[in-house]
Design an enzyme around this catalytic site. Structure first.
Site, PDB file in Angstrom:
ATOM      1  N   ASP A  79      -3.779  -7.398 -22.773  1.00 45.05           N
ATOM      2  CA  ASP A  79      -3.871  -8.687 -23.302  1.00 45.05           C
ATOM      3  C   ASP A  79      -2.620  -9.545 -23.352  1.00 45.05           C
ATOM      4  O   ASP A  79      -1.462  -8.866 -23.313  1.00 45.05           O
ATOM      5  CB  ASP A  79      -4.669  -8.658 -24.576  1.00 45.05           C
ATOM      6  CG  ASP A  79      -5.360  -9.912 -24.967  1.00 45.05           C
ATOM      7  OD1 ASP A  79      -6.302  -9.941 -24.910  1.00 45.05           O
ATOM      8  OD2 ASP A  79      -4.476 -10.798 -25.415  1.00 45.05           O
ATOM      9  N   VAL A 127     -23.229  -9.630 -12.968  1.00 49.86           N
ATOM     10  CA  VAL A 127     -24.596 -10.293 -13.500  1.00 49.86           C
ATOM     11  C   VAL A 127     -24.307 -11.303 -14.470  1.00 49.86           C
ATOM     12  O   VAL A 127     -23.405 -10.981 -15.446  1.00 49.86           O
ATOM     13  CB  VAL A 127     -25.516  -9.309 -13.936  1.00 49.86           C
ATOM     14  CG1 VAL A 127     -26.573  -9.892 -14.890  1.00 49.86           C
ATOM     15  CG2 VAL A 127     -25.745  -8.167 -12.880  1.00 49.86           C
ATOM     16  N   HIS A 129     -22.116 -22.687 -19.849  1.00 49.84           N
ATOM     17  CA  HIS A 129     -20.996 -22.346 -19.140  1.00 49.84           C
ATOM     18  C   HIS A 129     -20.992 -23.451 -17.944  1.00 49.84           C
ATOM     19  O   HIS A 129     -20.906 -22.954 -16.732  1.00 49.84           O
ATOM     20  CB  HIS A 129     -21.196 -20.921 -18.400  1.00 49.84           C
ATOM     21  CG  HIS A 129     -21.259 -19.834 -19.698  1.00 49.84           C
ATOM     22  ND1 HIS A 129     -20.087 -19.397 -20.259  1.00 49.84           N
ATOM     23  CD2 HIS A 129     -22.546 -19.313 -20.114  1.00 49.84           C
ATOM     24  CE1 HIS A 129     -20.682 -18.691 -21.192  1.00 49.84           C
ATOM     25  NE2 HIS A 129     -21.965 -18.400 -21.201  1.00 49.84           N
ATOM     26  N   MET A 148     -25.855 -10.622 -18.461  1.00 47.83           N
ATOM     27  CA  MET A 148     -26.019  -9.172 -18.722  1.00 47.83           C
ATOM     28  C   MET A 148     -26.832  -8.867 -20.249  1.00 47.83           C
ATOM     29  O   MET A 148     -27.624  -7.783 -19.922  1.00 47.83           O
ATOM     30  CB  MET A 148     -24.523  -8.504 -19.065  1.00 47.83           C
ATOM     31  CG  MET A 148     -23.739  -8.596 -17.575  1.00 47.83           C
ATOM     32  SD  MET A 148     -21.829  -7.813 -18.088  1.00 47.83           S
ATOM     33  CE  MET A 148     -22.367  -6.181 -18.751  1.00 47.83           C
ATOM     34  N   ARG A 161     -34.878 -12.831 -22.866  1.00 47.52           N
ATOM     35  CA  ARG A 161     -34.554 -13.331 -24.272  1.00 47.52           C
ATOM     36  C   ARG A 161     -35.430 -14.587 -24.499  1.00 47.52           C
ATOM     37  O   ARG A 161     -35.914 -15.226 -23.599  1.00 47.52           O
ATOM     38  CB  ARG A 161     -33.229 -13.626 -24.687  1.00 47.52           C
ATOM     39  CG  ARG A 161     -32.409 -12.487 -24.383  1.00 47.52           C
ATOM     40  CD  ARG A 161     -30.772 -12.607 -24.406  1.00 47.52           C
ATOM     41  NE  ARG A 161     -30.554 -13.229 -22.966  1.00 47.52           N
ATOM     42  CZ  ARG A 161     -29.065 -13.354 -22.741  1.00 47.52           C
ATOM     43  NH1 ARG A 161     -28.187 -13.379 -23.751  1.00 47.52           N
ATOM     44  NH2 ARG A 161     -28.870 -13.843 -21.589  1.00 47.52           N
ATOM     45  N   ASP A 205     -19.684 -15.750 -15.974  1.00 46.33           N
ATOM     46  CA  ASP A 205     -20.266 -16.983 -16.399  1.00 46.33           C
ATOM     47  C   ASP A 205     -19.549 -18.040 -16.413  1.00 46.33           C
ATOM     48  O   ASP A 205     -19.875 -19.176 -16.033  1.00 46.33           O
ATOM     49  CB  ASP A 205     -20.715 -16.772 -17.931  1.00 46.33           C
ATOM     50  CG  ASP A 205     -21.969 -15.893 -18.201  1.00 46.33           C
ATOM     51  OD1 ASP A 205     -23.052 -16.160 -17.290  1.00 46.33           O
ATOM     52  OD2 ASP A 205     -22.334 -15.280 -18.923  1.00 46.33           O
ATOM     53  N   VAL A 259     -17.263  -9.339 -16.685  1.00 46.47           N
ATOM     54  CA  VAL A 259     -18.065 -10.037 -17.772  1.00 46.47           C
ATOM     55  C   VAL A 259     -17.806 -11.686 -17.799  1.00 46.47           C
ATOM     56  O   VAL A 259     -18.583 -12.323 -18.196  1.00 46.47           O
ATOM     57  CB  VAL A 259     -17.859  -9.351 -19.012  1.00 46.47           C
ATOM     58  CG1 VAL A 259     -18.764  -9.872 -20.032  1.00 46.47           C
ATOM     59  CG2 VAL A 259     -18.109  -7.968 -18.953  1.00 46.47           C
ATOM     60  N   LYS A 278     -30.332 -19.361 -22.086  1.00 43.73           N
ATOM     61  CA  LYS A 278     -29.490 -19.757 -20.996  1.00 43.73           C
ATOM     62  C   LYS A 278     -29.463 -21.084 -20.312  1.00 43.73           C
ATOM     63  O   LYS A 278     -30.676 -21.921 -20.506  1.00 43.73           O
ATOM     64  CB  LYS A 278     -29.991 -18.700 -19.912  1.00 43.73           C
ATOM     65  CG  LYS A 278     -29.816 -17.395 -20.090  1.00 43.73           C
ATOM     66  CD  LYS A 278     -28.045 -17.117 -20.263  1.00 43.73           C
ATOM     67  CE  LYS A 278     -27.070 -17.212 -18.917  1.00 43.73           C
ATOM     68  NZ  LYS A 278     -25.747 -17.175 -19.428  1.00 43.73           N
ATOM     69  N   VAL A 333     -12.061 -11.879 -19.925  1.00 48.19           N
ATOM     70  CA  VAL A 333     -11.273 -12.981 -20.188  1.00 48.19           C
ATOM     71  C   VAL A 333     -11.957 -14.070 -20.400  1.00 48.19           C
ATOM     72  O   VAL A 333     -12.772 -14.533 -19.786  1.00 48.19           O
ATOM     73  CB  VAL A 333     -10.131 -13.054 -18.891  1.00 48.19           C
ATOM     74  CG1 VAL A 333      -9.153 -14.186 -19.354  1.00 48.19           C
ATOM     75  CG2 VAL A 333      -9.324 -11.913 -18.775  1.00 48.19           C
ATOM     76  N   GLU A 386     -21.505 -21.249 -26.385  1.00 46.45           N
ATOM     77  CA  GLU A 386     -20.267 -20.581 -26.096  1.00 46.45           C
ATOM     78  C   GLU A 386     -18.905 -21.535 -26.489  1.00 46.45           C
ATOM     79  O   GLU A 386     -17.723 -20.998 -26.540  1.00 46.45           O
ATOM     80  CB  GLU A 386     -20.189 -20.264 -24.678  1.00 46.45           C
ATOM     81  CG  GLU A 386     -19.678 -21.259 -23.751  1.00 46.45           C
ATOM     82  CD  GLU A 386     -20.804 -22.035 -23.080  1.00 46.45           C
ATOM     83  OE1 GLU A 386     -20.882 -22.730 -22.159  1.00 46.45           O
ATOM     84  OE2 GLU A 386     -22.198 -21.760 -23.655  1.00 46.45           O
ATOM     85  N   SER A 422     -21.403 -11.533 -26.794  1.00 43.69           N
ATOM     86  CA  SER A 422     -20.119 -10.879 -26.424  1.00 43.69           C
ATOM     87  C   SER A 422     -19.975  -9.248 -26.759  1.00 43.69           C
ATOM     88  O   SER A 422     -19.812  -8.390 -25.941  1.00 43.69           O
ATOM     89  CB  SER A 422     -18.761 -11.545 -26.714  1.00 43.69           C
ATOM     90  OG  SER A 422     -18.801 -12.892 -26.274  1.00 43.69           O
ATOM     91  N   ARG A 433      -2.565  -9.573 -30.987  1.00 42.56           N
ATOM     92  CA  ARG A 433      -3.980  -8.650 -30.730  1.00 42.56           C
ATOM     93  C   ARG A 433      -3.914  -7.372 -30.204  1.00 42.56           C
ATOM     94  O   ARG A 433      -4.528  -6.303 -30.792  1.00 42.56           O
ATOM     95  CB  ARG A 433      -4.835  -9.512 -29.723  1.00 42.56           C
ATOM     96  CG  ARG A 433      -6.033  -9.018 -29.237  1.00 42.56           C
ATOM     97  CD  ARG A 433      -6.864  -9.074 -30.636  1.00 42.56           C
ATOM     98  NE  ARG A 433      -8.306  -8.397 -30.378  1.00 42.56           N
ATOM     99  CZ  ARG A 433      -9.331  -8.023 -31.209  1.00 42.56           C
ATOM    100  NH1 ARG A 433      -8.959  -7.961 -32.311  1.00 42.56           N
ATOM    101  NH2 ARG A 433     -10.417  -7.546 -30.654  1.00 42.56           N
TER     102      ARG A 433
END
Length: 371
Positions: free
Chosen positions: A198, A298, A96, A301, A15, A270, A267, A75, A239, A118, A134, A203
């Site tokens: 959740d 990863v 992160h 991702m 990216r 991070d 996910v 990143k 989460v 983020e 996300s 939600r």
């Protein structure tokens, strides 16, 4: 303002911080943009396209960091980039930091101002710069998980969609936010049986209204999580606590109780991951097996679909970049509460409360730090 877009150096990260269209908007606004040579080449955004948009092409990262004030990345800086940052730089990227004390210390030592995509937060508590990635990560999680379920990857040999006469795979999603809801959408589209857990009842009601009886929703208490894990072929960890480390929702004993050859896609990695057995992996070596369960962890991702991700990210970040360039960093942070919420560090001080708590360091409010 002089704005720099360096080439990403993280493993298999293709990216780039701005598209040529984004550069054009900044140049037309009277700003100078420098893009490192070949920054977008891998995804078809060649240097000629950036030059046509009005950017200058830098021969090296050193030249770019030396001349630019605002650094737009995707990143977090890698160790080889630490030396390039200094006081007077404003770094705008995904960071992160709660999961990376070493990087936090390097940024503190540099004296730069660091704004994390983020943790940029709107008045409703939404994360507008995290949302596009996300969405990508949530959709990719099912793709990656389905691939990891294949026998050659160590999986238990389950096709998520099933076939006539054979039941589909069981997918469990921990978290109903942007990642989780996108993962559930793709899994349902494949024909899998999907359970989403959740803590937020509003939600869960919202997702129940959206998907109806196709989606099984459960409150995320310990008993429900344990029961769901026993049945799962694929578990998605989705989460997030903005700026803080992810809570460990699943301990080692619970992972051990899962089916042999089942798959975890974390996910949340991070921010440290939500499974006790998770550890960061790369696109070059994306999985490992722990407690006879395949783990895909990863940390970047969306980098696997870098062209789509680059355009989606620029769509979200460009208005903020323009404001920082037009009004200056100090003026923008004084006026824009969303960006002020995103500022993590300034001249060695931690300016995000959740980050400071996660790292056990003092917290300094943004206004005090800037003063």
């Amino acid at each position: 303002m002089r704005i720099g877009v360096p080439k990403e150096t993280k493993d298999h990260e293709y990216r780039v911080g701005l598209t040529p269209a984004g550069v054009r908007e900044l140049v037309q606004g009277g700003h100078e943009v420098m893009v490192e040579q070949s920054a977008g080449h891998a995804i078809g955004l060649d240097d000629a396209l950036y030059e046509a948009a009005g950017a200058r092409v830098a021969a090296s990262a050193d030249a770019l960091y030396d001349q630019c004030e605002l650094i737009i990345k995707v990143k977090e800086p890698q160790p080889e980039e630490y030396r390039l940052l200094r006081q007077g730089h404003t770094l705008f990227t995904y960071l992160h930091l709660a999961a990376d004390p070493r990087l936090t210390r390097a940024l503190q030592d540099s004296g730069c101002t660091a704004i994390a995509y983020e943790t940029v937060t709107d008045a409703q508590g939404r994360l507008p710069l995290l949302a596009p990635m996300s969405e990508v990560a949530g959709r990719m999680a099912i793709q990656a998980g389905a691939h990891s379920l294949e026998m050659v990857r160590g999986g238990r040999g389950v096709l998520l969609s099933g076939v006539p006469g054979v039941e589909p795979g069981q997918v469990v999603v921990l978290g109903g936010g942007v990642v989780g809801s996108n993962a559930a959408r793709i899994a349902l589209g494949l024909g899998a049986r999907v359970t989403l857990l959740d803590h937020s009842l509003p939600r869960l009601r919202e997702l129940d209204e959206r998907y109806g009886p196709q989606l099984n929703t459960l409150h995320a208490n310990r008993e429900h999580i344990e029961t769901a894990l026993l049945q799962a072929d694929l578990v998605i960890g989705a989460v997030l606590l903005p700026g803080a480390s992810s809570p460990k929702l699943v301990d080692r004993d619970q992972v051990r109780s899962m089916k042999r050859g089942s798959v975890i896609v974390d996910v949340s990695i991070d921010q440290g991951g939500c499974f006790a057995t998770s550890r960061p992996t790369t696109h070059a070596e994306p999985t490992f097996i722990e407690e006879e369960v395949v783990h895909y962890c990863v940390t970047n991702m969306p980098g696997a679909v870098a062209r789509t991700s680059t355009f989606a990210l620029t769509n979200a970040t460009l208005p903020f970049v323009l404001e920082l360039a037009n009004k200056g960093v100090t003026g923008t942070l004084a006026d824009n509460r969303m960006l002020a919420a995103g500022m993590n560090l300034h001249r060695g001080q931690i300016t995000h409360a959740a980050l400071a708590a996660s790292l056990g360091q003092p917290y300094v409010p943004v206004a005090q730090a800037m003063a």
